[in-house]
Design an enzyme around this catalytic site. Structure first.
Site, PDB file in Angstrom:
ATOM      1  N   SER A 265     -27.208  -9.103  -3.359  1.00 38.85           N
ATOM      2  CA  SER A 265     -26.070  -8.185  -3.252  1.00 38.85           C
ATOM      3  C   SER A 265     -25.625  -8.083  -1.801  1.00 38.85           C
ATOM      4  CB  SER A 265     -26.473  -6.804  -3.752  1.00 38.85           C
ATOM      5  OG  SER A 265     -27.359  -6.218  -2.821  1.00 38.85           O
ATOM      6  N   LYS A 266     -24.449  -7.523  -1.629  1.00 44.76           N
ATOM      7  CA  LYS A 266     -23.943  -7.328  -0.273  1.00 44.76           C
ATOM      8  C   LYS A 266     -24.879  -6.412   0.504  1.00 44.76           C
ATOM      9  CE  LYS A 266     -19.890  -5.729   2.280  1.00 44.76           C
ATOM     10  NZ  LYS A 266     -20.720  -5.442   3.402  1.00 44.76           N
TER      11      LYS A 266
END
Ligand code: GLU
Length: 512
Positions: A265-266
């Site tokens: 994920s970011k």
């Protein structure tokens, strides 16, 4: 004859392009190039609520930077234009009407509240499935349950409606995914998906299938998150009578965190301090800024080579692939099902390899780019020497300057711990003598800096190995770096003497 390979990258402009999207685009591109086919860029912007200004331009710029060329699409035009779904509204309306006319879709007038109470009711009855489907649709407000005249009146009075797919119960839907093999789903598990929304826009499902058909797409290569939608898409092809033209599906494995524990994920990337977007991006709403791979110093060729390996492998030991080699070696069959671990260190390794393969002149250009910002002049010959000396030690183009500042300015910070450990009477004696030897020369090169070192060692009866680290700290400030004799040649005799003098005056002998 094999069908012409026509593939598409079909992002939604809902923000910056995620690096996983670049991988999807790359795999599409590789297949298109391998079979002399066409690579399309289609913008899927039917969800107006999630539209982010600037995202489309960002996608186009990212692909151009990476070297993923588009043959047809929003940025290019082509025989099936327009390629932006919001410009194709009329087309979807026509196909939705076709399904309505054939009883394969119906109007639904339920309000948000009514939908909610349906879900509540089903939950209260203990039903695990609370979908709008063959089981529930007959209790709802739609053109299957209302009188024809009532439906007509509602439509004429402009009441809000959606168009839903009339999914038959208990139908086997089968698809052959090129990566996952056969996928079978019973239609009873598929809900009556909305095809047209109340704003007159199609949903992703309808628009995606209609466009893939009209644009003659041969292969749909996309992320695994779309696999659950694939049976619905197959059903749509069947309803439209397009089964023969249905593209082949290939759902790509997920990108996982480096330890394999969950989806990348970011947030993970931010926490570990590496980029997740190809280019710099400022979110127009939150103003949050994210640095891109480009601005971090990744070379596009290296990034693509790294991404190619996230899911695919050539079945050999070869790791470095030029674009041409990648196109030749690429097949969908060699993409695995298992999630691919995203290890940024591997991306850095690829970047190093690609930097080392550059000519010294190309590397010098990187150094010049940094020097320009620092307003420092440097002759070509010196820049090239620095790059040769540093080549094996850099990961990013800016490292030539970051780790090589001492070639231009005397260090002001020194490895104090090392000095405390290694600076002693012998060091002082040796470096004092060495300094005098150097002073006696008009200029020095690496070779005579070394022979003077050996001479000093004989004179002082101290092994040069014992003082080398302190000589390095005196000249560069740090404990490691490129070849020291070459470093002296580059910074020159006078500067070397002056830095040694500074050390002799300022480094303190540890009192034991
Ligand atoms: N618009 C979808 C996305 O944003 C495309 C999925 C597909 O390729 O079918 O990922």
């Amino acid at each position: 004859m094999m069908k012409e390979v026509r593939v598409r990258f079909a992002p939604s402009p809902t923000g910056a392009l995620h690096i996983g999207g670049v991988r999807t685009a790359l795999y599409n591109f590789l297949l298109a190039r391998k079979y002399n086919g066409k690579m399309l860029l289609r913008i899927e912007d039917t969800d107006q609520n999630r539209f982010v200004p600037g995202a489309e331009e960002y996608i186009i710029e990212s692909l151009a930077w990476a070297g993923i060329e588009i043959d047809e699409g929003v940025s290019k035009g082509g025989p099936y234009a327009p390629y932006r779904q919001s410009d194709r509204k009329g087309i979807y309306q026509k196909y939705a009407q076709q399904l309505l006319d054939e009883g394969k879709a119906y109007y639904a007038f339920d309000t948000e509240q009514e939908l909610e109470s349906m879900r509540e009711r089903l939950k209260a009855q203990g039903s695990s499935d609370q979908q709008y489907s063959s089981v529930t649709r007959m209790q709802m407000k739609n053109s299957l349950t209302l009188q024809e005249s009532e439906v007509k009146q509602k439509l004429e009075s402009g009441e809000h409606f959606v168009i839903r797919l009339n999914v038959p119960a208990n139908l086997e839907i089968k698809l052959n995914d090129l990566i996952r093999g056969e996928v079978r789903v019973n239609s009873s598990q598929v809900d009556d998906k909305v095809l047209m929304k109340s704003d007159g826009m199609p949903t992703y499902h309808l628009a995606n299938v209609v466009d893939d058909y009209l644009m003659k797409i041969s292969h749909v290569i996309r992320g695994e998150e779309w696999l659950p939608s694939a049976p619905l898409h197959v059903l749509l092809y069947r309803f439209f009578g397009w089964e023969k033209e249905m593209p082949q599906f290939a759902h790509l494995p997920l990108l996982l965190k480096a330890d394999g524990n969950g989806k990348l994920s970011k947030r993970d990337a931010d926490k570990a301090g590496f980029p997740i977007f190809p280019l710099n991006w400022t979110d127009p709403k939150t103003k949050e800024f994210s640095k891109g791979f480009r601005e971090n110093g990744y070379l596009p060729e290296a990034l693509l080579n790294f991404l190619a390996f996230l899911g695919w492998n050539p079945g050999t030991e070869q790791e470095i692939f030029s674009m041409k080699e990648m196109i030749d070696a690429f097949t969908l069959e060699r993409i695995g099902k298992a999630g691919a671990k995203f290890d940024i260190h591997k991306a850095q390794w690829f970047n190093q390899q690609y930097l080392r393969a550059k000519t010294d002149e190309q590397l010098a250009q990187y150094l010049f780019d940094s020097l320009k910002k620092e307003k420092i002049e440097c002759p070509d010959e010196k820049a090239i020497k620095i790059c040769i000396a540093m080549k094996e030690r850099v990961t990013f183009p800016r490292d030539f300057w970051e780790y090589g500042k001492f070639f231009f300015v005397a260090p002001t910070q020194f490895d104090e711990q090392l000095i405390a450990k290694k600076w002693n009477d012998d060091t002082v004696k040796f470096l004092t003598a060495y300094k005098e030897e150097l002073k006696g020369k008009s200029i020095i090169d690496a070779e005579n800096a070394k022979s003077l070192l050996e001479k000093t060692s004989i004179l002082t009866e101290i092994a040069s190995g014992k003082i080398m680290q302190m000589l390095r700290v005196a000249l560069t400030g740090g404990a490691s770096g490129p070849d020291l004799m070459m470093t002296m040649e580059i910074i020159g005799k006078d500067e070397s003497v002056s830095r040694i003098s500074y050390a002799l005056e300022n480094f303190k002998v540890k009192v034991s």
